[in-house]
Write an enzyme that holds these catalytic residues in place. Sequence first.
Site, PDB file in Angstrom:
ATOM      1  CB  CYS A  59      -0.952   0.008   1.189  1.00  0.00           C
ATOM      2  SG  CYS A  59      -2.133  -1.339   1.153  1.00  0.00           S
ATOM      3  CG  HIS A  90      -3.021   3.784   1.557  1.00  0.00           C
ATOM      4  ND1 HIS A  90      -3.495   3.384   0.327  1.00  0.00           N
ATOM      5  CD2 HIS A  90      -3.153   2.722   2.384  1.00  0.00           C
ATOM      6  CE1 HIS A  90      -3.895   2.126   0.426  1.00  0.00           C
ATOM      7  NE2 HIS A  90      -3.705   1.700   1.659  1.00  0.00           N
ATOM      8  CG  ASN A  92      -6.513  -0.468   0.747  1.00  0.00           C
ATOM      9  OD1 ASN A  92      -5.784  -0.034  -0.139  1.00  0.00           O
ATOM     10  ND2 ASN A  92      -6.036  -0.935   1.886  1.00  0.00           N
TER      11      ASN A  92
HETATM   12  N1  ACO Z   1     -18.656  -8.108   8.390  1.00  0.00           N
HETATM   13  C1  ACO Z   1     -19.159  -8.397   9.591  1.00  0.00           C
HETATM   14  N2  ACO Z   1     -18.388  -8.782  10.634  1.00  0.00           N
HETATM   15  C2  ACO Z   1     -17.072  -8.869  10.415  1.00  0.00           C
HETATM   16  C3  ACO Z   1     -16.483  -8.575   9.173  1.00  0.00           C
HETATM   17  C4  ACO Z   1     -17.337  -8.185   8.132  1.00  0.00           C
HETATM   18  N3  ACO Z   1     -16.882  -7.875   6.901  1.00  0.00           N
HETATM   19  N4  ACO Z   1     -15.147  -8.732   9.275  1.00  0.00           N
HETATM   20  C5  ACO Z   1     -14.897  -9.111  10.539  1.00  0.00           C
HETATM   21  N5  ACO Z   1     -16.054  -9.199  11.224  1.00  0.00           N
HETATM   22  C6  ACO Z   1     -16.265  -9.576  12.612  1.00  0.00           C
HETATM   23  C7  ACO Z   1     -15.130 -10.399  13.159  1.00  0.00           C
HETATM   24  O1  ACO Z   1     -15.287 -11.766  12.827  1.00  0.00           O
HETATM   25  C8  ACO Z   1     -15.291 -10.154  14.641  1.00  0.00           C
HETATM   26  O2  ACO Z   1     -16.309 -10.981  15.129  1.00  0.00           O
HETATM   27  P1  ACO Z   1     -16.147 -11.720  16.557  1.00  0.00           P
HETATM   28  O3  ACO Z   1     -16.027 -10.590  17.541  1.00  0.00           O
HETATM   29  O4  ACO Z   1     -17.402 -12.508  16.648  1.00  0.00           O
HETATM   30  O5  ACO Z   1     -14.902 -12.539  16.426  1.00  0.00           O
HETATM   31  C9  ACO Z   1     -15.783  -8.731  14.725  1.00  0.00           C
HETATM   32  O6  ACO Z   1     -16.285  -8.407  13.418  1.00  0.00           O
HETATM   33  C10 ACO Z   1     -14.669  -7.753  15.087  1.00  0.00           C
HETATM   34  O7  ACO Z   1     -13.524  -8.037  14.278  1.00  0.00           O
HETATM   35  P2  ACO Z   1     -12.262  -7.135  14.276  1.00  0.00           P
HETATM   36  O8  ACO Z   1     -11.305  -7.636  13.254  1.00  0.00           O
HETATM   37  O9  ACO Z   1     -11.769  -6.964  15.663  1.00  0.00           O
HETATM   38  O10 ACO Z   1     -12.928  -5.766  13.802  1.00  0.00           O
HETATM   39  P3  ACO Z   1     -12.304  -4.361  13.733  1.00  0.00           P
HETATM   40  O11 ACO Z   1     -13.138  -3.409  14.454  1.00  0.00           O
HETATM   41  O12 ACO Z   1     -10.830  -4.384  14.038  1.00  0.00           O
HETATM   42  O13 ACO Z   1     -12.468  -4.033  12.197  1.00  0.00           O
HETATM   43  C11 ACO Z   1     -11.096  -4.001  10.233  1.00  0.00           C
HETATM   44  C12 ACO Z   1     -11.857  -4.863  11.234  1.00  0.00           C
HETATM   45  C13 ACO Z   1     -12.095  -3.119   9.523  1.00  0.00           C
HETATM   46  C14 ACO Z   1     -10.400  -4.909   9.237  1.00  0.00           C
HETATM   47  C15 ACO Z   1     -10.092  -3.158  11.013  1.00  0.00           C
HETATM   48  O14 ACO Z   1      -9.314  -3.949  11.863  1.00  0.00           O
HETATM   49  C16 ACO Z   1      -9.191  -2.411  10.088  1.00  0.00           C
HETATM   50  O15 ACO Z   1      -9.600  -1.565   9.345  1.00  0.00           O
HETATM   51  N6  ACO Z   1      -7.879  -2.686  10.166  1.00  0.00           N
HETATM   52  C17 ACO Z   1      -6.925  -2.065   9.320  1.00  0.00           C
HETATM   53  C18 ACO Z   1      -6.748  -2.949   8.191  1.00  0.00           C
HETATM   54  C19 ACO Z   1      -6.491  -2.230   6.918  1.00  0.00           C
HETATM   55  O16 ACO Z   1      -6.915  -1.127   6.678  1.00  0.00           O
HETATM   56  N7  ACO Z   1      -5.803  -2.911   6.075  1.00  0.00           N
HETATM   57  C20 ACO Z   1      -5.549  -2.411   4.799  1.00  0.00           C
HETATM   58  C21 ACO Z   1      -4.211  -2.782   4.369  1.00  0.00           C
HETATM   59  S1  ACO Z   1      -3.000  -1.997   5.292  1.00  0.00           S
HETATM   60  C22 ACO Z   1      -3.177  -0.469   4.922  1.00  0.00           C
HETATM   61  O17 ACO Z   1      -3.469  -0.174   3.815  1.00  0.00           O
HETATM   62  C23 ACO Z   1      -3.018   0.480   6.032  1.00  0.00           C
END
Ligand code: ACO
Length: 324
Positions: free
Chosen positions: A115, A251, A281
């Site tokens: 990224c 980004h 993204n």
């Molecule tokens: N829909 C519904 N529920 C979901 C989904 C979805 N698409 N994805 C995960 N969940 C659930 C999980 O299973 C979990 O359930 P559980 O509590 O029963 O186990 C719950 O939601 C919480 O999951 P988390 O992963 O803790 O959720 P979080 O609030 O952290 O959000 C996310 C997840 C959006 C991926 C977040 O962590 C994030 O944005 N992280 C950064 C990742 C990113 O941006 N990566 C891009 C590449 S790197 C970069 O470009 C910076």
Amino acid sequence: MSGIRSVARGIGSYLPERVLTNAELAQRVETSDEWIVQRTGIRQRHIAAEGEFTSHLGLIAARRALADAGFAAADIDLIIVATSTPDQTFPATAATIQAELGITRGAAFDLQAVCSGFVFALATADAHLRTGAFERALVIGAETFSRILDWEDRGTCVLFGDGAGAMVLEAVQHDDAKGAGVLTTHLRSDGRHRAKLYVDGGPSSTGTVGHLRMEGREVFKHAVGMITDVITDAFAATGESAESIDWFVPHQANRRIIDASAQKLGIAPEKVVTTVDLHGNTSAASIPLALDVAWRDGRLQRGQMVLLEAMGGGFTWGSALLRW
Ligand code: ACO
């Protein structure tokens, strides 16, 4: 101080026609529009058609950037394509785009910093231009992340989209500290974090392309600190500040990361260019795509100060400050 500076002459982008909405995704995996919007700010993303490759996306963006600059393809002697989703393992996607543009001089190569790819490619092109070895560069971010997603993994498949953006840079002799061009770039990597965001395949390990894997919470935890660190470095190197910049073009990974970074840095919300809602993204393509949106809708004006930043797999992260 006089010397050579890399000046942005043109910008262009391309998004595949097909739009995939959150509602459609909710029919494939257990998720909802509400969950995706609340956690990421993403409402839709574009998906490349069958037979539409990263080079095809990048080529259209490159042609649009050349038209915006008023340059012919033959004016370009350096092409850097930032991508983690090349058409083939080799040759470089940059070589394919070079050939399609009919360019037979200079150099063309790919750069892979996930990224952060566009910021790394911009910094690399800037360094080459400032040596005097090249005159005009095309810096392209182009991705087809849809091809490396596990469409059954709701934790990742909702986040990414396909697209491309390109910038034309020209080496210009200057003796004006206030002149246009790239003012500073700051690149960082820390491979100790490599298992937090990776693809579980590759030519040397599995002989397969693999799928994207991510510990989302871990990425989130590190993102804001890393982003603000390299931006603080950019401000320290130039004497610029959250107040003096005109546009913050981060980004586009996640609305919450963008908002938290801007808030921590004291950057006013109205200076932040956000496209993550419509593009998802797009990895290395997201910054030039967002720049192109701001340029075409008239927000971005010549002479303005633009701050770019990215963070991604590796981890890699970086910033760039330029006067447009
Ligand atoms: N829909 C519904 N529920 C979901 C989904 C979805 N698409 N994805 C995960 N969940 C659930 C999980 O299973 C979990 O359930 P559980 O509590 O029963 O186990 C719950 O939601 C919480 O999951 P988390 O992963 O803790 O959720 P979080 O609030 O952290 O959000 C996310 C997840 C959006 C991926 C977040 O962590 C994030 O944005 N992280 C950064 C990742 C990113 O941006 N990566 C891009 C590449 S790197 C970069 O470009 C910076």
